[in-house]
Scaffold this motif. Sequence first.
Motif, PDB file in Angstrom:
ATOM      1  N   MET A  37       0.959  -1.295   0.055  1.00  0.00           N
ATOM      2  CA  MET A  37       0.069  -0.029   0.126  1.00  0.00           C
ATOM      3  C   MET A  37       0.762   1.267  -0.208  1.00  0.00           C
ATOM      4  SD  MET A  37      -3.108  -1.379   0.228  1.00  0.00           S
ATOM      5  CE  MET A  37      -4.223  -0.407   0.238  1.00  0.00           C
ATOM      6  N   VAL A  38       1.103   1.779  -1.133  1.00  0.00           N
ATOM      7  CA  VAL A  38       1.800   2.933  -1.295  1.00  0.00           C
ATOM      8  C   VAL A  38       0.832   4.029  -1.149  1.00  0.00           C
ATOM      9  CG1 VAL A  38       3.262   4.206  -2.575  1.00  0.00           C
ATOM     10  CG2 VAL A  38       3.419   1.752  -2.666  1.00  0.00           C
ATOM     11  N   PRO A  39       1.215   5.171  -0.571  1.00  0.00           N
ATOM     12  CA  PRO A  39       0.298   6.364  -0.548  1.00  0.00           C
ATOM     13  C   PRO A  39       0.201   6.942  -1.959  1.00  0.00           C
ATOM     14  CG  PRO A  39       1.556   6.354   1.460  1.00  0.00           C
ATOM     15  CD  PRO A  39       2.150   5.299   0.539  1.00  0.00           C
ATOM     16  N   LEU A  40      -0.681   7.683  -2.155  1.00  0.00           N
ATOM     17  CA  LEU A  40      -0.794   8.328  -3.444  1.00  0.00           C
ATOM     18  C   LEU A  40       0.263   9.411  -3.673  1.00  0.00           C
ATOM     19  CD1 LEU A  40      -2.329   8.926  -6.235  1.00  0.00           C
ATOM     20  CD2 LEU A  40      -3.725  10.470  -4.613  1.00  0.00           C
TER      21      LEU A  40
END
Lengths: 178, 649, 100
Positions: free
Chosen positions: C1-4
């Motif tokens: 889960m990579v932040p936008l």
Amino acid sequence: MLSIHLILFLAFGAVAVAGAVNLLVQRHPINSALSLIAVMAALAGEYLLLGAEFVAAIQVIVYAGAIMVLFVFVIMLLNAGVEEETKGSRVAILFGIPGMLLGSLLLAWVLLRHSGTTAVAIGALPGAPATIGELLFHEFLLPFEITSILILIAIMGAVVLASKPTVPGGGPAQKVKD
Amino acid sequence: MTQNLNLWLIPVLPLAGAAINGFLGKRSSRAAVSTVGLVFPGAAFAWALYVAFRFSSVELPYQEYLAHWIRSGNFAVDFAFYLDQLSLVMLLVVTGVGFLIHVYSVGYMWDDPSYYRFFTYLNLFMFFMLTLVLANNYLLMFIGWEGVGLASYLLIGFWFTKDSAASAGKKAFIVNRIGDFGFLIGLFLIIEHFHSLNFSAVFEQVRPITSETAGAGLLTAIGILLMVGACGKSAQIPLYVWLPDAMEGPTPVSALIHAATMVTAGVYMVSRSHLIFERAPTALTVVAIIGTLTALFAATIGITQTDIKKVLAYSTVSQLGYMFLACGVGAFSAGIFHLMTHAFFKGLLFLAAGSVIHAVGGEQDMRKMGGLRSYIPWTFLTMGIATLAIAGIPPLAGFWSKDEILWKAYEANWIYWVIGAITAFITSFYMFRLLFMTFFGDYHGAHVDEHGRGSHAHGHDGHGEPHESPMVMLVPLMILAVLSTVGGLVGIHNGFQHFLEPVFGSEFPQSITEGSGNTEWLLMGISVLFSLAGLVLAYMLYVAKPYLPQKIADSLGSFYEAVLNKYYIDELYAKVFVKPLVDGSTSILWQGVDRKVIDDTVNDAADGARHVSDEVRHMQSGNLRSYAGWIAAGAAVLIAYMIWLGVAR
Amino acid sequence: MVPLSYYLVLSGILFACGVTGFLIKRNIITIFMSIELMLNGVNLSFVAFAAHWHVLAGQVFVFFVMVVAAAEAAVGLAIIIAVYRTRETLNVDQVNLLKL
């Protein structure tokens, strides 16, 4: 949280940034071209991480495979050599670079501060060719057709501009005596 | 019942003549121009006679309303005319003498290339003067006042290619304007306090005001300011300097404007405003003192002058002083009486002088004349009559009017009488000096085969001798001579004064109308004696022993020089007023304001624009990278601004 | 889960490098390549947002950007060839006939 997504993202990102910086640093344009190809490859990886399969494929085939090849051809055609050192513009160095740095730093700061926890999952939005195709031929039909005409015009324009003059001393490219 | 007298015809007819001659005269023949130039003033005179004829059958004062003019709040001024005994007298003098001078001008100006222009201006002058005289309010009178000033300027500078003439016209107009400034402020005061400029309205309000015997007040201020205007127009001290210079104009102009009509406008105005003056004794005293001093002052200058017209000019100034003296002691009808007789004999004097000048081919210096009475007998005869009249020899006109003034002056203050009598003596002296120098002795002039000096009359080619003027010039002389002889007889038994009584009321309460008869006869005798003494002295100095004047002049040395040079007043004015004004104008207004402030502002604005663009020009370097640099910098600024907008919430 | 935002920052870095290259490079072709780099950065942010908001039109837009970039590259390089023929140089500082 260190997930495989993040690791891969950072890996591809590092390659991309390295390639970009190398483009700036290299003095021979062919080296810059090859770095750019590396950047594009890394970006294709990034697209895959986001689930945009079609876009990733297109990136590699069209961008890296066609456009960059065109660049390399032109570099070789013109026998572009090592860049000369000329004093160009003070404005570019004085205003442009600090401005750009400032702008991007600001942007980065803002983004990082206000991003919150919205995260993008790996493969978040699958962009299969079929779905993309549907969009292209339904909602975006007009732009699609127009871009095809655009390419046609570009081809014609490129041919005309780059052609060797048939009349000696005439044609679009004429020697200009300084 | 009031019938319509159509007074408006009287000023408008000359205006029509001026318009016709002005627009069509250039391409018309002399005959056509003369016809137009004579018919219209003649018609005006005829109508004035008709008005006089009908005078007794209309209700007086008769006012004729023509048109709206100003309506502002409760202040209203109209184009309207006013007729009473005073304006009737002025009307007849102006149209009558004016018409005669028009006739004379046909002959005098016949050879002038700008013949039509002369009659245009002359008719224009008549229009303005008649407007002045017939106006029923101060503002319309002021229009006429300014208009005659304009006509005077145009006519003095008639031969404008001559520097001295152009300057003289300018001087006349400017000095007049100084007087007008005072006049205007007086008008403003009248508007402020009486809320109207109509004669009837103003005088109605003035009548109940008690006399300001305790020094100065509103009416005194108004009176003095009106007098300032009169000083300018009627050439009194200190604004008389323009009148001698005005002799640059053609002689008929001098006769009409500067003897008979325009310069008397001041006297008319003061007389018309007599109700104001009578209630402001200080102002009246100022008027009297100015008049007396001017009379004496100008007379002394007249003794020394050698130009025949200049002598007459100073004589006019002096006689106007008499008229103001009369007004100043409250004897307004005496002043008007003298105005009328003065118009006759001074007009005659000027016209005859013109005839003399015409005869000797343009020469105006009396030392180059002499012995002319055998050459131009009719001129001599008429001029002699006029000289007798102005010297106050009975029973000619001047005697009656001048004596009336001297008597009333004596009743007010014996000093006025003394100065007036001395001035009468001097007047008689210099007028007879003029007569003897011109007509007696030997002819000192050049035989006229060269063209006359300036552009007077016509050049005599090989005539060789002074010759009489044509009939068209002589007939007006004769008519005026008759008037100068009998014109004063209306003053017998105070006839004239009674005629004007409805206007002026019974004379200023101070005077005793049927004065101690013996004193009056005595004074009359003394003044006749003075006049005769002047004649005898002049005869001695200029006929019997012609070498004497030069010896006397030499023995008086610098004093004589001063008088000859008009007491250096013109030079004084030039130094004190004109030069500082011109210098100040040059250095402050021209160099400072016009050049530095206005011009430099514009120039600097242009320079600034040029400099800025010079700097900005460097942006167009043709260099791609600098363009890109600017774009990047601009984009960065925009992004920063948008971020700030977004973050600053 | 990579932040936008990580994607956007990466995109921004690539864009910044592109601008820098445009400003400091003297070879026309290299400048052109910097432009391509900028376009790539923008493409990445398009795709990232498309994934974030689940709007597929973002990826379609990337498609169009690429098409236009191709056309532009073709014509641009043709112009560069023409300029090279006349000016005999690929140094952008020497193509300044339009200076005031």
